[in-house]
Design a protein around this motif. Structure first.
Motif, PDB file in Angstrom:
ATOM      1  N   ASN A  61      -7.660  20.015  -9.700  1.00  0.00           N
ATOM      2  CA  ASN A  61      -7.073  18.848  -9.043  1.00  0.00           C
ATOM      3  C   ASN A  61      -6.534  19.185  -7.664  1.00  0.00           C
ATOM      4  O   ASN A  61      -5.490  19.824  -7.537  1.00  0.00           O
ATOM      5  CB  ASN A  61      -5.965  18.253  -9.906  1.00  0.00           C
TER       6      ASN A  61
ATOM      7  N   GLY B 173      -4.018  15.241  -6.440  1.00  0.00           N
ATOM      8  CA  GLY B 173      -2.786  14.726  -7.018  1.00  0.00           C
ATOM      9  C   GLY B 173      -3.009  13.591  -8.002  1.00  0.00           C
ATOM     10  O   GLY B 173      -3.847  13.674  -8.899  1.00  0.00           O
ATOM     11  N   LYS B 174      -2.266  12.504  -7.808  1.00  0.00           N
ATOM     12  CA  LYS B 174      -2.309  11.383  -8.737  1.00  0.00           C
ATOM     13  C   LYS B 174      -3.571  10.534  -8.594  1.00  0.00           C
ATOM     14  O   LYS B 174      -3.852   9.677  -9.432  1.00  0.00           O
ATOM     15  CB  LYS B 174      -1.093  10.489  -8.518  1.00  0.00           C
TER      16      LYS B 174
END
Length: 445
Positions: A357, A360-361
């Motif tokens: 990742n 992030g979100k």
């Protein structure tokens, strides 16, 4: 002229049209020797044969490798009218150029010539003092306003598609009024997605692009866009070499990718696959090489691939390759940056590129939907709790708009390559996903 020389000159075109020595000498092992089931891999034969017989695709090449060995390598259907698909057929891999471009950047990174945290403006001054277009509240005198960037676009933002740059053709995927307005500005400035190659240098387009507003603050939105095109030009600026020459010298030649190019040599044009237009219901027509395929803001030009010389070098879309060549590239990544005793990248750099990742979100929603993240050049499977399952967490992959796709599962040491040339793009997720299911279900140990 000497008769012997004349005879040789007459035969030379025949020799040039033959597969290269590397492509002609594929070594395919018994699937069981690498922990795959030959019986289960037969399901791949039936799957591709069925799609060809139903005239959903003209043909395809599928390669499955495990533990560094090719265990399945089949060509099915037609590459062109009256021309069977071959294992060394050459394809427009389009967005599968992007991982190659990312690798070029990471080679320069390892040489200390740039940092991923560097502002792009350090190398391309036109990126200084950029603005972001934002929508004003309803009832305002003007619908939009420009605000300064909170921070400059960094090289990392380009690698992860979080820069605020966009592709013109994805407005339906990312509905956003500010984005739509930015796309209109792109059109007025002559910005292209690169699928129809313009008659200019990539640097000319990138400099114009840099002068236009972003539609989101750098680092705050994941949106698939023209990032790799900028990276290709960045390679030119930092290395002092044309992008295609850098890739050839630093990636293609060391990996013996003898059939990979940005502009295909004249003698290899007979091996180029045609593009087929499919309605996915049995209506299959060979696309013209003479005129572009235009759907809304999407412009594809299959005939661009027949140009044996040119100056527009798109880091996001220009590469032509074979299933075998692309396998060699992905095997290098799976090996941690090395292939056949030649090291392109360090193991730690490949680990960085394929980390689960970097965004992030945000989700990399364009190709896969929720549960997929993005590394430095490709999608990364973050979990298995969604409908598109390529295998284990950490599997990385990407696709090309003419229906090509690759997937690398590090846990199982497995690579799957799918090559076809079919338009439109969106209809073929079903087939790609089935190919990956069959590739995974063939694992026997």
């Amino acid at each position: 002229m000497n008769p012997a020389i004349l005879w040789l000159a007459m035969l030379l075109p025949l020799f040039c049209s033959l597969p290269s020595a590397t492509a002609a000498d594929y070594q395919v092992v018994k699937p069981e020797s690498v922990g795959l089931s030959a019986g289960r891999l037969k399901n791949m034969d039936h799957l591709i044969d069925n799609y060809v017989e139903q005239k959903k695709i003209g043909g395809a090449v599928v390669l499955v490798a495990r533990k560094g060995k090719i265990a399945y390598f089949k060509a099915t259907g037609l590459a062109d009218v009256g021309k069977p698909m071959q294992r060394d057929t050459i394809f427009r891999v389009v967005s599968m150029t992007k991982p190659v471009t990312s690798t070029a950047i990471m080679i320069l990174y390892e040489e200390g010539k740039l940092l991923l945290s560097d502002p792009v403006a350090k190398y391309i001054p036109e990126f200084r003092n950029q603005k972001v277009l934002v929508a004003n509240p309803p009832g305002s005198e003007f619908p939009y306003r420009l605000v300064p960037v909170k921070r400059e676009v960094q090289i990392r933002d380009l690698l992860t598609h979080t820069s605020g740059l966009v592709y013109l053709f994805l407005n339906d995927v990312y509905p956003n009024p500010a984005r739509n307005m930015v796309v209109q500005m792109y059109k007025e400035a002559g910005i292209t997605d690169g699928f129809c190659r313009p008659d200019e240098e990539i640097g000319d387009m990138v400099k114009r692009l840099a002068g236009l507003p972003l539609y989101a603050q750098p680092g705050e939105v994941w949106d698939y866009g023209l990032n790799s095109d900028v990276l290709g030009y960045l390679v030119e600026v930092v290395s002092g070499m044309k992008f295609d020459r850098f890739v050839e010298e630093r990636i293609f030649k060391p990996l013996k990718m003898t059939d990979s190019y940005f502009y295909l040599p004249q003698q290899k044009l007979p091996r180029l696959a045609a593009v087929w237009k499919s309605d996915w219901k049995g209506g299959l027509v060979r696309a013209s090489d003479e005129k572009p395929i235009v759907t809304g803001d999407l412009c594809l030009n299959p005939g661009d691939a027949r140009a044996s010389s040119g100056k527009y070098l798109s880091g996001g879309a220009s590469m032509l390759s074979t299933a075998y060549d692309y396998y060699r590239f992905t095997q290098m990544l799976l090996n941690g940056g090395e292939l056949d005793g030649v090291r392109l990248l360090s193991r730690k750099t490949v680990e960085l590129m394929t980390a689960t990742n970097h965004i992030g979100k945000h989700d990399a929603v364009f190709l896969h939907g929720h549960g997929w993240k993005f590394g430095l050049g490709f999608a990364i499977q973050a979990d298995r709790g969604h409908s598109v399952d390529s295998g284990d967490v950490g599997t990385y992959e990407w696709a090309g708009i003419y229906s090509t796709r690759f997937s690398v599962d590090p846990k199982e040491q497995k690579i799957t390559i799918f090559m076809s040339q079919t338009n439109p793009f969106g209809l073929h997720f079903e087939l790609w996903d089935k190919v990956l299911v069959l590739s995974a279900s063939a694992i026997a140990d």
